[in-house]
Scaffold this active site. Structure first.
Site, mmCIF file in Angstrom:
data_model
loop_
_atom_site.group_PDB
_atom_site.id
_atom_site.type_symbol
_atom_site.label_atom_id
_atom_site.label_comp_id
_atom_site.label_asym_id
_atom_site.label_seq_id
_atom_site.Cartn_x
_atom_site.Cartn_y
_atom_site.Cartn_z
ATOM 1 N N LYS A 117 1.082 4.103 -2.820
ATOM 2 C CA LYS A 117 0.634 5.447 -2.464
ATOM 3 C C LYS A 117 1.739 6.484 -2.690
ATOM 4 O O LYS A 117 1.480 7.597 -3.134
ATOM 5 C CB LYS A 117 0.158 5.480 -1.012
ATOM 6 C CG LYS A 117 -1.173 4.753 -0.771
ATOM 7 C CD LYS A 117 -2.280 5.284 -1.657
ATOM 8 C CE LYS A 117 -3.676 4.942 -1.162
ATOM 9 N NZ LYS A 117 -4.707 5.324 -2.172
ATOM 10 N N TYR A 134 0.838 -1.210 0.000
ATOM 11 C CA TYR A 134 0.000 0.000 0.000
ATOM 12 C C TYR A 134 0.876 1.264 0.000
ATOM 13 O O TYR A 134 0.649 2.200 -0.763
ATOM 14 C CB TYR A 134 -0.868 -0.063 1.256
ATOM 15 C CG TYR A 134 -1.888 1.022 1.429
ATOM 16 C CD1 TYR A 134 -3.033 1.063 0.632
ATOM 17 C CD2 TYR A 134 -1.747 1.979 2.423
ATOM 18 C CE1 TYR A 134 -3.993 2.041 0.828
ATOM 19 C CE2 TYR A 134 -2.709 2.963 2.627
ATOM 20 C CZ TYR A 134 -3.827 2.990 1.832
ATOM 21 O OH TYR A 134 -4.769 3.957 2.029
HETATM 22 P P1 NAI Z 1 -13.763 2.501 0.604
HETATM 23 O O1 NAI Z 1 -13.430 1.060 0.595
HETATM 24 O O2 NAI Z 1 -15.027 2.938 1.250
HETATM 25 O O3 NAI Z 1 -13.747 3.102 -0.863
HETATM 26 C C1 NAI Z 1 -12.940 2.631 -1.899
HETATM 27 C C2 NAI Z 1 -13.819 2.306 -3.086
HETATM 28 O O4 NAI Z 1 -12.993 1.930 -4.193
HETATM 29 C C3 NAI Z 1 -14.779 1.149 -2.814
HETATM 30 O O5 NAI Z 1 -16.113 1.550 -3.030
HETATM 31 C C4 NAI Z 1 -14.319 0.075 -3.799
HETATM 32 O O6 NAI Z 1 -15.363 -0.732 -4.311
HETATM 33 C C5 NAI Z 1 -13.663 0.897 -4.885
HETATM 34 N N1 NAI Z 1 -12.690 0.113 -5.668
HETATM 35 C C6 NAI Z 1 -11.776 -0.738 -5.190
HETATM 36 N N2 NAI Z 1 -11.057 -1.274 -6.199
HETATM 37 C C7 NAI Z 1 -11.525 -0.727 -7.346
HETATM 38 C C8 NAI Z 1 -11.173 -0.861 -8.714
HETATM 39 N N3 NAI Z 1 -10.210 -1.706 -9.110
HETATM 40 N N4 NAI Z 1 -11.848 -0.120 -9.628
HETATM 41 C C9 NAI Z 1 -12.843 0.716 -9.241
HETATM 42 N N5 NAI Z 1 -13.221 0.870 -7.951
HETATM 43 C C10 NAI Z 1 -12.571 0.167 -7.011
HETATM 44 O O7 NAI Z 1 -12.516 3.229 1.324
HETATM 45 P P2 NAI Z 1 -12.112 4.772 1.503
HETATM 46 O O8 NAI Z 1 -11.508 4.905 2.837
HETATM 47 O O9 NAI Z 1 -13.214 5.675 1.119
HETATM 48 O O10 NAI Z 1 -10.908 4.901 0.464
HETATM 49 C C11 NAI Z 1 -10.817 5.872 -0.558
HETATM 50 C C12 NAI Z 1 -9.363 6.117 -0.866
HETATM 51 O O11 NAI Z 1 -8.740 6.787 0.231
HETATM 52 C C13 NAI Z 1 -8.541 4.851 -1.106
HETATM 53 O O12 NAI Z 1 -7.630 5.079 -2.163
HETATM 54 C C14 NAI Z 1 -7.804 4.679 0.197
HETATM 55 O O13 NAI Z 1 -6.607 3.939 0.046
HETATM 56 C C15 NAI Z 1 -7.540 6.125 0.564
HETATM 57 N N6 NAI Z 1 -7.216 6.346 1.952
HETATM 58 C C16 NAI Z 1 -8.164 6.220 2.915
HETATM 59 C C17 NAI Z 1 -7.830 6.451 4.234
HETATM 60 C C18 NAI Z 1 -8.843 6.411 5.319
HETATM 61 O O14 NAI Z 1 -8.476 6.745 6.460
HETATM 62 N N7 NAI Z 1 -10.095 6.022 5.036
HETATM 63 C C19 NAI Z 1 -6.450 6.757 4.635
HETATM 64 C C20 NAI Z 1 -5.551 6.936 3.549
HETATM 65 C C21 NAI Z 1 -5.938 6.714 2.256
#
Ligand code: NAI
Length: 291
Positions: free
Chosen positions: A170, A166
């Protein structure tokens, strides 16, 4: 101060079927943007797929009087990225905004991590952002306007146990954004990175009760600003979460310059470590050439 709106703008938001992406989609659509709600619809580890997540967010936007269309392609292939951008072109005729947000987790220490779990994280986060941004960038360059956001992580910039895959992906996005900003500058294409921290399905188990203070809604206005027409910033990183908004930067210190242009010995390096290691007088270079 005038209200910030996105009327006439077309936004692609990847992974917008839940978590942070859903928040961006609802916010931008409520302020006039036409939104492509992309989501593969799988689990937090990237397994499976489905249409329900993206459809639900499109339903919410339309019920509130906004414009949106669903796309279910994976960002993790070049064909998927092209199809996502094509969805924007077919439905709304252009693309002005890309928020690279889709993401998954497969944690494990370096010793234990199967190489497949390293590969898939690079595919989704790093290559996925490139696969979507490249075709969108071509459209943006042609029209002379674009706003791009990449979603990195504190784990990438600063490191975190058990997240080699990850973190590598990132931090790669920081490099990708820097080049997007440099290559986009003369076409009014601006690119920035956020390192968010918020309670979503990716983090709720880790955060426990602390999650209450990290509602995903806190992330949304910063990203909304970065993709607005009036955003003057490009090539920046912002740390966002729990109501705190702060610049993160990569800097270079003056260091030690070997006298007379000669190649120093290892002892000369050792004897000048104070100067080499010092962060006094650091600068924030705008490019490798500047550094
Ligand atoms: P989440 O799991 O709610 O949202 C991520 C979404 O991406 C999901 O709806 C999933 O179905 C979709 N997804 C996954 N693989 C995919 C693909 N190959 N093609 C299209 N869609 C895909 O999680 P969250 O927290 O909203 O994450 C959003 C972004 O923020 C991610 O990149 C995550 O790594 C990043 N992030 C989140 C943090 C947090 O504290 N929540 C911290 C640091 C980064």
């Amino acid at each position: 101060m005038s209200e910030i709106r996105y009327d006439g703008r077309v936004a692609i938001i990847t992974g917008a079927g839940g978590g942070l992406g859903r928040g961006y989609a609802l916010y931008l659509a409520a302020r006039g943007a036409k939104v492509v709600v992309n989501d593969l619809g799988g689990g937090a580890d990237g397994a499976g797929s489905g249409t329900r997540a993206a459809d639900a967010v499109v339903g919410e936007i339309r019920a509130a009087g906004g414009e949106a269309i669903a796309n279910y392609d994976s960002v993790a292939t070049a064909q998927g990225g092209a199809a996502i951008v094509q969805t924007a072109l077919d439905a709304f005729g252009t693309v002005d905004i890309v928020i690279n947000n889709a993401g998954i987790l497969r944690d494990g220490s370096i010793v234990k991590m199967p190489s497949a779990n390293f590969d898939i994280l690079i595919d989704v986060h790093l290559k996925g952002a490139f696969y979507v941004t490249q075709p969108a960038f071509r459209v943006m360059k042609e029209k002379g306007y674009g706003r791009v956001v990449y979603t990195a992580s504190g784990a990438g910039v600063f490191g975190n146990f058990g997240q080699a895959n990850y973190a590598a992906a990132k931090m790669g996005l920081v490099g990708l954004s820097s080049v997007t900003a440099i290559e986009g500058a003369k076409y009014n294409i601006r690119s920035n990175v956020i390192t968010p921290i918020a309670r979503t399905r990716l983090t709720e188990d880790l955060m426990g009760a602390m999650g209450e203070a990290f509602a995903p809604e806190y992330i949304v206005p910063m990203v909304a600003y970065l993709v607005s027409e009036e955003c003057a910033y490009s090539h920046e990183i912002f740390n966002v979460g729990g109501g705190r908004y702060a610049r993160v930067f990569i800097a270079s210190a003056p260091g030690w310059q070997v006298p007379d242009g000669g190649v120093p010995s290892v002892e000369q390096v050792r004897d000048n470590l104070d100067a080499i290691y010092s962060d006094a007088g650091f600068r924030i270079p705008g490019s490798a050439a500047e550094a």
